[in-house]
Design an enzyme around this catalytic site. Structure first.
Site, mmCIF file in Angstrom:
data_model
loop_
_atom_site.group_PDB
_atom_site.id
_atom_site.type_symbol
_atom_site.label_atom_id
_atom_site.label_comp_id
_atom_site.label_asym_id
_atom_site.label_seq_id
_atom_site.Cartn_x
_atom_site.Cartn_y
_atom_site.Cartn_z
ATOM 1 N N HIS A 1 5.806 32.394 16.298
ATOM 2 C CA HIS A 1 6.044 30.984 16.621
ATOM 3 C C HIS A 1 7.494 30.642 16.334
ATOM 4 O O HIS A 1 8.183 31.331 15.567
ATOM 5 C CB HIS A 1 5.106 30.064 15.822
ATOM 6 C CG HIS A 1 5.506 29.905 14.369
ATOM 7 N ND1 HIS A 1 6.315 28.889 13.922
ATOM 8 C CD2 HIS A 1 5.224 30.663 13.272
ATOM 9 C CE1 HIS A 1 6.495 29.002 12.609
ATOM 10 N NE2 HIS A 1 5.843 30.064 12.191
ATOM 11 N N CYS A 2 7.962 29.564 16.983
ATOM 12 C CA CYS A 2 9.282 29.024 16.681
ATOM 13 C C CYS A 2 9.086 27.623 16.129
ATOM 14 O O CYS A 2 8.062 27.326 15.533
ATOM 15 C CB CYS A 2 10.176 29.046 17.913
ATOM 16 S SG CYS A 2 9.560 28.070 19.293
ATOM 17 N N MET A 3 10.025 26.730 16.351
ATOM 18 C CA MET A 3 9.948 25.395 15.761
ATOM 19 C C MET A 3 8.853 24.544 16.386
ATOM 20 O O MET A 3 8.260 23.694 15.723
ATOM 21 C CB MET A 3 11.306 24.688 15.926
ATOM 22 C CG MET A 3 11.401 23.343 15.241
ATOM 23 S SD MET A 3 11.367 23.492 13.455
ATOM 24 C CE MET A 3 11.417 21.772 12.963
ATOM 25 N N ARG B 1 6.676 26.003 19.289
ATOM 26 C CA ARG B 1 5.828 26.737 20.231
ATOM 27 C C ARG B 1 5.170 27.953 19.613
ATOM 28 O O ARG B 1 5.776 28.662 18.814
ATOM 29 C CB ARG B 1 6.665 27.196 21.434
ATOM 30 C CG ARG B 1 7.129 26.104 22.331
ATOM 31 C CD ARG B 1 8.245 26.581 23.250
ATOM 32 N NE ARG B 1 9.554 26.278 22.700
ATOM 33 C CZ ARG B 1 10.700 26.559 23.290
ATOM 34 N NH1 ARG B 1 10.702 27.163 24.449
ATOM 35 N NH2 ARG B 1 11.845 26.244 22.721
#
Length: 666
Positions: free
Chosen positions: A26-28, A30
């Protein structure tokens, strides 16, 4: 049950189950999946999940937009799925392995050309402007305005404009004639080798010591003799590669291969001396003696083949096919090859007949979204995506429209493709030519030769009307009442007479709303969020806001607030919550999560209460650029709870912690 357990379990089934997941991270904002078979996903059902705000696929990763709570969602997803998450780098590597060789090649080509696009757009606008002031004869010999019998241009009539016409070529030549320098730099940057060596290689390809590539065909015997290099056993004519794309790409990859080889086999103690010399010098000789001529021949063959197709007796059919398929090419990433073809055509012929059709395809897909705006005028959630997607499409950026709207409903995509094909047939049938590339959508007319403006305007009208009308007709049959926002919602309501009357002495429910201002979190040029070079932010899926092209390197708190989200592994973004519950997101750059924190530092922790102006993050714009990412920063309102009437400023240069950029009552 935890907050997201139910949605996480459903998402696991909707992406095809555990066995369909190669990697997840995951990112910030998504969840990022690398899937075995993306065809097993149920995109419509995923987007109906309460926790999901949308989906799209990029660089081999299937991404589900969650928002600021993505870290919590990720933890619960890994628990219910039994899948151990991986690092961003591992997920990126798995995504690359999940692509076929053609997709990987197109991905690399796209990342090479992406940093060059701003220069190409600037150069295209300059050439268009020079065309108007110096190539179009507006005036007759008597100095009167006379387009029909004109013999003099604006530059011929006024000294100032003649000087402007001449001087602007300094920029135009730097962009298009010196393009090999940018290509060699971008290849070495992308492949992780030394960019300055790429720049030097590019400079040797366009050196003034060589015979100019644009004048080689008409060179005299004296010119050829003066530029012949004789080594006794072998001689060759030193020819420049001004404007050559394929030859530059091939030369740059030779340099990359040599540098990686010598870096691997050279001891550390002499690497600084040996590697640059043993990489650059052989690369220059190989470029001029071997791959340069081969690349020139390949580039000419491709450009000539496309030019023949667009000038032959079957050119209308060729144009129809290209206009029909260009939008799907964008979705697969294969459209990046057209940049190379267009640039090669401009280099050889000083115009391209391919780019006008690309601009028309942008307009056609935007017009399909415009019809969706009309069809879904009562669907507020859909309009949050439709409107910015339409605007960006008309300005030449199609991804928000393609992935956020047209592909989702399918029929707008097909209607846009049909409209694009119709416009392309007329455009190519009349032989419309563009002086340059990079200026797409409605502004694309600025890159068209002036004498074709009238017919191109007609083509633009076709690209607007045909998709719009088709989408309206089909949409009225295909869209459900819920999709259009006109479904009746049955709700039981207590009769007003049964309600307890409010006590006259009861206090007011809330105090009078007061206007609040959110200050710029960093210094730089403030622009609408629709100009963010990322489809998720530009389409306002995560919320409305602004984007800032940074001139500084520090992110500060825009107001008194609580730090609710940090990204310890990358430090590229931070989530904040105001006292009234409004959630904010500050996201530095595009895909900067892939940098793993290199060049970023975070000075706060989750749960910290901070004052306006408190330093939150710092970042290194040079490292971001070297990694191939834009540094454009998103500043968005992720939740509008307890706040109304947001106003977003743009078009000014902001000072961090001082310039108001978002105001609201709450």
């Amino acid at each position: 049950m935890a907050k997201y357990t139910e949605d996480a379990a459903k998402l696991l089934d909707l992406v095809g189950g555990k066995e369909n997941i190669s990697a997840v991270t995951h990112c910030m904002t998504r969840m990022r999946f690398v899937l075995v078979d993306e065809g097993k996903t149920d995109v419509a059902a995923i987007e109906e999940l309460p926790a999901a705000k949308g989906t799209f696929t990029q660089a081999g990763q299937f991404q589900v937009i969650i928002g600021n709570d993505v870290a919590d969602f990720y933890q619960e997803f890994t628990k219910v799925s039994g899948i151990e998450g991986v690092s961003k780098e591992a997920a990126k590597a798995a995504a690359g392995a999940n692509q076929n060789p053609l997709q990987r090649a197109m991905g690399v080509l796209g990342e090479i050309f992406a940093p060059l696009i701003p220069a190409l757009i600037c150069g295209g606008l300059i050439l268009g402007f020079r065309n108007i002031i110096g190539e179009v004869n507006f005036f007759n010999d008597a100095g009167a305005f006379d387009l029909e019998h004109g013999t003099k241009s604006i530059a011929d009539m006024w000294v100032f404009w003649n000087g402007m016409y001449s001087f602007l070529w300094v920029i135009g030549e730097a962009v298009f004639h010196m393009l090999p320098v940018g290509i060699c730099w971008s290849v070495t940057r992308k492949m992780g080798t030394t960019p300055i060596l790429g720049i030097i290689l590019g400079l040797t390809l366009v050196s003034p010591q060589l015979l100019n590539g644009f004048s080689v065909a008409g060179a005299s015997a004296e010119d050829i003799a003066a530029h012949t290099y004789d080594f006794g056993f072998y001689s060759f004519v030193g020819t420049g590669y001004q404007g050559q794309v394929i030859a530059s790409l091939m030369a740059a990859f030779v340099l990359v291969g040599l540098e990686k080889f010598f870096t691997k086999v050279t001891p550390d103690v002499v690497r600084m001396i040996v590697v640059p010399f043993m990489s650059l010098v052989p690369a220059v000789f190989i470029a001029h003696l071997v791959v340069g001529p081969i690349g020139w021949a390949i580039g000419d063959a491709i450009a000539n083949a496309v030019s023949w197709g667009l000038a032959s007796d079957v050119r209308v059919l060729f144009a129809a096919l290209f206009g029909l398929l260009y939008a799907p090419l964008v979705m697969t990433g294969l459209h990046h090859m057209t940049n190379a073809i267009d640039s090669q055509m401009v280099s050889i012929y000083e115009y391209t007949t391919l780019w006008p059709m690309i601009a028309l395809s942008n307009i056609a897909q935007g017009s399909a979204v415009l019809a969706m705006i009309v069809l879904q005028k009562r669907n507020e959630r859909a309009q949050q995506v439709n409107i910015p997607a339409c605007i960006s499409c008309y300005l030449g950026v199609t991804e928000p429209a393609l992935f956020g709207v047209n592909l989702k409903y399918k029929f707008p995509l097909a209607c846009g493709m049909i409209g694009s094909a119709c416009a392309a047939m007329v455009c190519t049938g009349f032989g419309v030519k563009a002086l340059s590339i990079g200026v797409g959508g409605l502004p694309g007319i600025l890159s068209i030769m002036f004498n074709y403006w009238g017919i191109f305007a007609l083509c633009m009208l076709i690209a607007i009307v045909v998709p719009f009308v088709l989408t309206l007709i089909v949409g009225k049959r295909q869209l459900s009442a819920a999709d259009r926002g006109i479904a009746k919602i049955e709700a039981a309501a207590e009769p007003a007479t049964d309600a307890e009357p409010a006590s006259a002495s009861a206090p007011a429910a809330s105090a009078e709303p007061r206007e609040q201002a959110l200050l710029a979190p960093l210094a730089g040029r403030v622009m609408p969020i629709t100009e963010m070079p990322d489809p998720m932010f530009a389409s306002k899926v995560m919320g409305d806001g602004v984007c800032i092209e940074p001139s500084g390197d520090t992110v500060v708190a825009p107001a008194d607030c609580t730090v609710t989200v940090t990204m310890p592994a990358s430090n590229h973004a931070v989530g904040l919550t105001l006292d009234n519950g409004v959630e904010l997101l500050i996201h530095v750059g595009i895909d900067t999560v892939d940098m793993g924190g290199d060049g970023f530092a975070c000075f706060v922790n989750q749960g910290d209460k901070v004052k306006a102006g408190t330093k939150l993050l710092t970042f290194d714009t040079e490292k971001i650029a070297a990694a191939g990412h834009p540094a454009t920063t998103a500043f968005i309102v992720a939740s509008t709870a307890d706040a109304t009437d947001f106003e977003f400023a743009s078009g000014m240069d902001a000072v961090e912690g001082k310039t108001p950029v978002i105001t609201f009552c709450g």
